[in-house]
Design a protein around this motif. Structure first.
Motif, PDB file in Angstrom:
ATOM      1  N   VAL A  21       1.037  -1.217   0.016  1.00 12.90           N
ATOM      2  CA  VAL A  21      -0.130   0.205  -0.005  1.00 12.90           C
ATOM      3  C   VAL A  21       1.048   1.109   0.034  1.00 12.90           C
ATOM      4  O   VAL A  21       1.845   1.260   0.759  1.00 12.90           O
ATOM      5  CB  VAL A  21      -0.949   0.006   1.159  1.00 12.90           C
ATOM      6  N   GLN A  22       0.705   2.258  -0.867  1.00 11.83           N
ATOM      7  CA  GLN A  22       1.437   3.431  -0.906  1.00 11.83           C
ATOM      8  C   GLN A  22       0.485   4.753  -1.131  1.00 11.83           C
ATOM      9  O   GLN A  22      -0.631   4.528  -2.058  1.00 11.83           O
ATOM     10  CB  GLN A  22       2.455   3.443  -1.993  1.00 11.83           C
ATOM     11  N   LEU A  23       0.683   5.607  -0.432  1.00 14.25           N
ATOM     12  CA  LEU A  23      -0.075   6.803  -0.644  1.00 14.25           C
ATOM     13  C   LEU A  23       0.984   7.909  -0.771  1.00 14.25           C
ATOM     14  O   LEU A  23       1.764   8.248  -0.108  1.00 14.25           O
ATOM     15  CB  LEU A  23      -0.919   7.263   0.741  1.00 14.25           C
ATOM     16  N   VAL A  24       0.489   8.742  -1.912  1.00 12.16           N
ATOM     17  CA  VAL A  24       1.662   9.783  -2.336  1.00 12.16           C
ATOM     18  C   VAL A  24       0.718  11.137  -2.473  1.00 12.16           C
ATOM     19  O   VAL A  24      -0.240  11.135  -3.472  1.00 12.16           O
ATOM     20  CB  VAL A  24       2.225   9.427  -3.710  1.00 12.16           C
ATOM     21  N   GLU A  25       1.023  11.999  -1.912  1.00 15.26           N
ATOM     22  CA  GLU A  25       0.270  13.194  -1.939  1.00 15.26           C
ATOM     23  C   GLU A  25       1.146  14.291  -2.745  1.00 15.26           C
ATOM     24  O   GLU A  25       2.297  13.931  -3.073  1.00 15.26           O
ATOM     25  CB  GLU A  25       0.200  14.161  -0.547  1.00 15.26           C
ATOM     26  N   SER A  26       0.387  15.180  -3.385  1.00 13.30           N
ATOM     27  CA  SER A  26       1.014  16.097  -4.284  1.00 13.30           C
ATOM     28  C   SER A  26       0.129  17.346  -4.415  1.00 13.30           C
ATOM     29  O   SER A  26      -1.175  17.270  -3.854  1.00 13.30           O
ATOM     30  CB  SER A  26       1.102  15.819  -5.791  1.00 13.30           C
ATOM     31  N   GLY A  27       0.461  18.438  -4.859  1.00 14.09           N
ATOM     32  CA  GLY A  27      -0.190  19.586  -4.903  1.00 14.09           C
ATOM     33  C   GLY A  27      -0.301  20.752  -3.920  1.00 14.09           C
ATOM     34  O   GLY A  27      -0.743  22.002  -4.121  1.00 14.09           O
ATOM     35  N   SER A  69      -3.893  16.251  -4.202  1.00 13.86           N
ATOM     36  CA  SER A  69      -4.273  14.893  -4.582  1.00 13.86           C
ATOM     37  C   SER A  69      -3.485  13.812  -3.928  1.00 13.86           C
ATOM     38  O   SER A  69      -2.180  14.198  -3.372  1.00 13.86           O
ATOM     39  CB  SER A  69      -3.720  14.764  -6.231  1.00 13.86           C
ATOM     40  N   CYS A  70      -4.179  12.768  -3.885  1.00 13.19           N
ATOM     41  CA  CYS A  70      -3.345  11.635  -3.228  1.00 13.19           C
ATOM     42  C   CYS A  70      -3.781  10.570  -4.135  1.00 13.19           C
ATOM     43  O   CYS A  70      -4.602   9.850  -4.219  1.00 13.19           O
ATOM     44  CB  CYS A  70      -3.926  11.276  -1.709  1.00 13.19           C
ATOM     45  N   LYS A  71      -2.442   9.928  -4.760  1.00 15.98           N
ATOM     46  CA  LYS A  71      -2.576   8.635  -5.514  1.00 15.98           C
ATOM     47  C   LYS A  71      -2.284   7.279  -4.563  1.00 15.98           C
ATOM     48  O   LYS A  71      -1.316   7.394  -3.794  1.00 15.98           O
ATOM     49  CB  LYS A  71      -1.549   8.624  -6.542  1.00 15.98           C
ATOM     50  N   VAL A  72      -3.365   6.626  -4.608  1.00  9.09           N
ATOM     51  CA  VAL A  72      -3.447   5.362  -3.697  1.00  9.09           C
ATOM     52  C   VAL A  72      -2.962   4.106  -4.633  1.00  9.09           C
ATOM     53  O   VAL A  72      -3.762   3.691  -5.586  1.00  9.09           O
ATOM     54  CB  VAL A  72      -4.752   5.206  -2.837  1.00  9.09           C
ATOM     55  N   SER A  73      -2.024   3.466  -4.272  1.00  8.08           N
ATOM     56  CA  SER A  73      -2.004   2.197  -4.768  1.00  8.08           C
ATOM     57  C   SER A  73      -2.065   1.016  -3.941  1.00  8.08           C
ATOM     58  O   SER A  73      -2.010   1.259  -2.597  1.00  8.08           O
ATOM     59  CB  SER A  73      -0.467   2.215  -5.208  1.00  8.08           C
ATOM     60  N   GLY A  74      -2.297  -0.225  -4.354  1.00  7.42           N
ATOM     61  CA  GLY A  74      -2.786  -1.303  -3.592  1.00  7.42           C
ATOM     62  C   GLY A  74      -4.404  -1.484  -3.515  1.00  7.42           C
ATOM     63  O   GLY A  74      -5.075  -0.834  -4.298  1.00  7.42           O
ATOM     64  N   SER A  75      -4.752  -2.447  -2.614  1.00  7.76           N
ATOM     65  CA  SER A  75      -6.168  -2.762  -2.588  1.00  7.76           C
ATOM     66  C   SER A  75      -6.992  -2.053  -1.688  1.00  7.76           C
ATOM     67  O   SER A  75      -8.142  -2.422  -1.756  1.00  7.76           O
ATOM     68  CB  SER A  75      -6.016  -4.367  -2.279  1.00  7.76           C
TER      69      SER A  75
END
Length: 124
Positions: free
Chosen positions: A1-7, A20-26
């Motif tokens: 699981v990875q959460l990556v913020e930007s903006g 924005s927060c891109k969420v990877s994983g289930s």
């Protein structure tokens, strides 16, 4: 699981930013996703939270009416639109996920399991 913020960035009072927060994983479809923030010398506080397809977004009193949480489900991305920003909104903003109660008001940040690294918002 990875959460990556930007903006994040620097804006003048009254301005707007879109985080924005891109969420990877289930977890994206099954977990409640929220935004938290922490200013220097202060405790981490909740801003807003939402599920993907159920319930209504939940907001902290300080953000209600100015901030809007939403999701771009095609991109597994959590969004926070912040309008009419005030110097008091200056903080590091974090994206987080929880399998528990989908709210931020009155909730300890330890109730959220997954966290991003944060994006800085500065309002002058």
């Amino acid at each position: 699981v990875q959460l990556v913020e930007s903006g994040g960035g620097s804006v003048q009072a009254g301005g707007s930013l879109r985080l924005s927060c891109k969420v990877s994983g289930s977890i994206y479809d099954h977990f409640c996703m929220g935004w938290w923030r922490q200013a220097p010398g202060k405790e981490r506080e909740g801003v807003a939270a939402s599920y993907t397809n159920r319930g209504s977004p939940q907001y902290a009193a300080s953000s209600k009416g100015r901030f809007t949480i939403s999701r771009d489900n095609k991109k597994n991305t959590l969004i926070l639109q912040m309008n009419n920003l005030e110097p008091e909104d200056t903080a590091m903003y974090y994206c987080a996920a929880t399998a528990g109660l989908c709210r931020v008001a009155g909730l300890d940040p330890s109730e959220y399991t997954y966290w991003g690294q944060g994006t800085q918002v500065t309002v002058s």
